[in-house]
Scaffold this active site. Sequence first.
Site, PDB file in Angstrom:
ATOM      1  N   GLY A 116       0.824  -1.203   0.000  1.00 40.59           N
ATOM      2  CA  GLY A 116       0.000   0.000   0.000  1.00 40.59           C
ATOM      3  C   GLY A 116       0.857   1.251   0.000  1.00 40.59           C
ATOM      4  O   GLY A 116       2.094   1.172   0.076  1.00 40.59           O
ATOM      5  N   SER A 132       3.867 -10.946 -45.061  1.00 42.79           N
ATOM      6  CA  SER A 132       4.916 -11.570 -44.222  1.00 42.79           C
ATOM      7  C   SER A 132       5.445 -10.585 -43.175  1.00 42.79           C
ATOM      8  O   SER A 132       6.600 -10.167 -43.231  1.00 42.79           O
ATOM      9  CB  SER A 132       6.050 -12.137 -45.080  1.00 42.79           C
ATOM     10  OG  SER A 132       6.491 -11.229 -46.072  1.00 42.79           O
ATOM     11  N   GLY A 160       6.128   1.263   1.114  1.00 43.09           N
ATOM     12  CA  GLY A 160       5.109   1.889   0.277  1.00 43.09           C
ATOM     13  C   GLY A 160       5.617   3.108  -0.465  1.00 43.09           C
ATOM     14  O   GLY A 160       4.929   3.645  -1.320  1.00 43.09           O
ATOM     15  N   ASP A 200      -9.852   5.223  13.041  1.00 40.48           N
ATOM     16  CA  ASP A 200      -9.959   6.101  14.207  1.00 40.48           C
ATOM     17  C   ASP A 200      -9.844   7.580  13.798  1.00 40.48           C
ATOM     18  O   ASP A 200     -10.424   8.457  14.422  1.00 40.48           O
ATOM     19  CB  ASP A 200      -8.886   5.745  15.253  1.00 40.48           C
ATOM     20  CG  ASP A 200      -7.479   5.662  14.646  1.00 40.48           C
ATOM     21  OD1 ASP A 200      -7.316   4.917  13.651  1.00 40.48           O
ATOM     22  OD2 ASP A 200      -6.565   6.336  15.151  1.00 40.48           O
ATOM     23  N   GLY A 234       0.214   2.985   7.022  1.00 36.00           N
ATOM     24  CA  GLY A 234       0.184   2.228   8.275  1.00 36.00           C
ATOM     25  C   GLY A 234       0.363   0.730   8.154  1.00 36.00           C
ATOM     26  O   GLY A 234      -0.141  -0.023   8.982  1.00 36.00           O
TER      27      GLY A 234
END
Lengths: 264, 620
Positions: free
Chosen positions: B14, B529, B93, B148, B19
């Site tokens: 990520g 070709s 990340g 949070d 985090g």
Amino acid sequence: MDHLDRLESQSVYIFREAFNRLGRVGMLWSLGKDSNVMIWLARKAFLGHVPFPVMHVDTEKKFPEMYEFRDRYIKEWNLNFLSGKCPPIEEMDPSLPPAARSAARKTEGLKNFLAANPFDGIFAGIRRDEQATRAKERVFSPRGATGAWNFRDQPPEFWDQFNTDFPPGTHVRIHPLLHWTEMDIWLYTKREKIPVIDLYFAKNGKRYRSLGDKDITNPVDSNAETLDEIIEELRTTRVSERSGRAMDHEAEDAFERLRADGYM
Amino acid sequence: MSNHRESLKTVFVGHVDHGKSTLVGRLFHDTDSLPDGRVEEIRKMCERRGMPFEYAFLMDALQAERDQGITIDTSQIWFKTAKRDYVIIDAPGHKEFLKNMITGAAAADAAILVIDANEGVQEQSRRHGYLLHLMGIGQVTVCVNKMDLVDYSQSRFEAIEQEFRAYLTSIGVAPNHVIPVSGREGDLITGPSKRMPWYLGPSLTEALDGFRVPLPATDQPLRFPVQDVYKFDERRIIAGRIESGTIRVGDTLLFSPINKTAKVRTIEAWNVDQLPMKASAGQSVGITLDEQLFIERGHIASHENQPPVETDVFRAHVFWLGDDALVTGKTYKMKLANAEARVTVQSIDRVIDTGDLSHVQSDRVERNAVAEVTIRSRQMLALDEFRNNQKTGRFVLVDGFDIAGGGIISMEGYADQRSLITVRATNVTKVEAAIGPEERHKRNGHKGGVLWFTGLSGAGKSTIAVATERRLFDKGYQVFVLDGDNVRFGLNADLGFSPEDRAENIRRVGEVAALMAKAGFIVVTAFISPYRSDRDRARAAAGEDFHEIHIDADVATCESRDPKGLYKKARAGEIKDFTGISAPYEAPEAAELTVDTSDLSVEESVARVSAYVDRTFTQT
């Protein structure tokens, strides 16, 4: 294939890649449980042979049992054995904490040994689960002319396509056991009946979980007297493997500094 | 016994600072997987830096990582749930460390893709999703982290979920789950969260336990790449790892690309009671054969009825990690399974923006970019399409001393050349020719040879061929035209229009033209070709009597002529794989003659060819 078969197959693959792709290769043998498994895996890879030298860079401060073990299995396993010596502690960087300074002798000993016996590839039996900086290692880990590990800028390594092209004057450390855990080592030692030094088994409530120099290695509390008991102990322990290695606990970055300089 | 427990490797990927390391640290803490003293150690490290407790320090072992609060290199750590053992791989990340992310992710069986609920979907979120897909990691769970920070908002979660699901769907990835979590506060790590009662799906550990451990590909066709050949003792052992399928003692193995067969005499092993009678995918083995073939590292053994593709050209979807850009025309060392080959980037077909999936034309692929390219090798290669076999369908490119990129293979539009490889006179005794080429030359007044016209549809090949035939015939040459009309209805009536059949069509024309040239004729062939491999094969058949003539006009000119209305149909999508529009035309690198028909009239073009013939075919 079970879990151990898969680990074994991957190690065999690594050995064979290094042996084919690199010029002169050799293996470091610390006499400990991991490097005995490593020799065993080489014999699996090369169908009974160890087609390169096995080297011990001697601090001359190992336990007597370790020297006995070494002399016995050089003969029994038909090893092409080379030995190197480590310089005295007075020559080591005095800014290192005491135990790390003592361990640094091994790095210098190895550097001197490699200067006298040039190799393109060195097999070393480190594992990712031993220590957090080792967890960042590559299987084929290139080293500069001084043996230093440039951990800030490691090459990519994926799909089992290892780095096998190097500028002249450099060498590569090869880590055939990187993906194994301490538990795997003991389970495999038991399955394959690989000999180990007696110091790993408990006497009077103490055993060595990891073997280094006499003066900087401490035994841990344990009642494990057999392979089965060691395996059972590891299933439940909450103590880390290298807790008995003094240098790991002296400073936050002691081990990183040692490794950057070329320590295994 | 833990050696019988299954083990799964899961990578956390990520965008930077979303985090990942913290989530891994929390996972270890909440599942009680940290050794004694480790939390205390980390607490001290944080105090020294005057910062709050940081779970990320568990994985971020390097001093520089802790000081900068950023993961630089990938790391691995072990833990277990009641169900099984895990290797957790933490991947950086930051865009700067994409090579380390690839290193970590390539080893994984499954992935957790972490997105910051506050920041939402970012550049590396998409890029990592795209790369997981490219690396064949099909099991992905998305964690919307730091809930949070957004007050555990359901609507915020759903907006991110919707946006990212749409992206993944457009690249063909269906995530197993999308989970709202908080690494810092520990929500939905091991069980339900009181703060997010609206979420009814699994927690992170439940999602981990829901991943499947991939089974070794024992049921797929056999692929046994040769890693080395050992002669330590009296045995000559072919060593390697079985990447798919099963080998049994007595099996006939076909080695590609040398196309030699031999039977398996033994499967060797050390420290066993009895030698095994079979070995399967995932095993590193050594075998002996009943015949001493010249086998080298890089050859791939298979069973005869299901061999790998043989080709010297293929398409690839690549990711580039090199400091120097990948550029058209440059030569790299390719490593595919155990083979190494010098390859050249023939064309960069499109460079893909992993953000919005748009693509552009370019002659270079910069570091950290993704592209579709066509790659050509100087030697014949044995390989598979990635969708058929991952292990033999992917490769890395080495630039100088560095692994600089990786790619997965597609043969779309290109033929498997296995059946086209002409084995010349191995056990056929050649009849000594009673009449030599000099005698024919003398009788005809000119040498025999092939004028091989190649060019786009509408460039003027047939028109110029027919007019050249007339001109040369009138000048006294023995001349004949081979074109689609006179070979497709007879000689090649059994062939369709698949890549293999088209290549076989050209192969036969090349062989017939070579024979006619030997008979003293000047043969003019008029086929698009488009593939260099096909023309090179025709050149090999006729040897020095082969003259490649590029009837050259750009696509725009040809399209404006469009004598048969084919371009119109191709643009409308009615014709698939139309050269110049939806399939490549590989222009000659060193044609004996180039006739540019966008500048020249038919009359002038014929005059050029005729002058070339006078110059080249009548010298004694």
